[in-house]
Design an enzyme around this catalytic site. Structure first.
Site, PDB file in Angstrom:
ATOM      1  N   GLY A   1     -49.399 -20.671 -41.089  1.00 26.11           N
ATOM      2  CA  GLY A   1     -50.334 -21.264 -41.572  1.00 26.11           C
ATOM      3  C   GLY A   1     -51.167 -21.952 -39.550  1.00 26.11           C
ATOM      4  O   GLY A   1     -52.327 -22.565 -39.862  1.00 26.11           O
ATOM      5  N   CYS A   2     -51.069 -20.862 -39.353  1.00 32.48           N
ATOM      6  CA  CYS A   2     -51.595 -21.228 -37.172  1.00 32.48           C
ATOM      7  C   CYS A   2     -52.427 -20.094 -37.105  1.00 32.48           C
ATOM      8  O   CYS A   2     -51.649 -19.016 -37.459  1.00 32.48           O
ATOM      9  CB  CYS A   2     -50.136 -21.561 -36.403  1.00 32.48           C
ATOM     10  SG  CYS A   2     -49.437 -22.865 -36.824  1.00 32.48           S
ATOM     11  N   GLN A   3     -53.542 -19.829 -36.148  1.00 28.90           N
ATOM     12  CA  GLN A   3     -53.997 -19.060 -35.921  1.00 28.90           C
ATOM     13  C   GLN A   3     -53.671 -18.277 -34.919  1.00 28.90           C
ATOM     14  O   GLN A   3     -52.989 -17.443 -34.854  1.00 28.90           O
ATOM     15  CB  GLN A   3     -55.293 -19.518 -34.871  1.00 28.90           C
ATOM     16  CG  GLN A   3     -56.573 -18.993 -35.228  1.00 28.90           C
ATOM     17  CD  GLN A   3     -57.747 -19.418 -34.557  1.00 28.90           C
ATOM     18  OE1 GLN A   3     -58.209 -20.715 -35.115  1.00 28.90           O
ATOM     19  NE2 GLN A   3     -59.125 -18.117 -34.056  1.00 28.90           N
TER      20      GLN A   3
END
Length: 139
Positions: free
Chosen positions: A52-54
């Protein structure tokens, strides 16, 4: 014995309150990230990537005498600073303390307001993974 999580959060809030604008705060976050201990290359694997982290963020938990410790790294300076703050707050605490901790300091220092939506989502993903490790400490 480590300081209580609430006390560490208060220290972080005080440090950020001394900074006058967001440029200074972002610079401070970057400096915190640069001060992280080096992350083991053999732990830069999919298993330890924060979903879920860019940006790419690796978070590795380990248990020591009943306390959880965390190592982390990121491929972007600001994100590395964000995980550095979380590690500072959570490392060397019992899993139950981590799982039950409120993270009021995130709002108190203004991260929720000043981070982009994608970075805010990434920060939430980091917090969730840290708390999941605490709830399932068999690392």
């Amino acid at each position: 014995m480590p300081k209580p999580i609430e006390e560490i959060q208060k220290e972080v809030v005080e440090e950020f309150s001394d900074l006058t604008d967001w440029e200074e705060k972002f610079q401070y976050l970057i400096e915190l990230g640069e001060a992280l201990p080096s992350y083991p290359e053999d732990k830069k694997v999919e298993e330890y990537l924060v979903p879920g982290c860019q940006s790419r963020v690796w978070l590795y938990p380990k248990e020591d005498s009943g306390n959880l410790q965390f190592l982390a790294d990121s491929d972007t300076a600001l994100t590395k600073g964000l995980i550095a703050i979380l590690i500072r707050v959570f490392s060397d605490h019992k899993p139950q303390e981590i799982a039950e901790a409120s993270l009021s300091f995130i709002d108190e220092i203004g991260l929720s307001k000043f981070l982009s939506i994608s970075r805010r989502n990434g920060l939430n993903s980091m917090v969730n993974l840290l708390k999941n490790y605490a709830k399932n400490p068999n690392v």
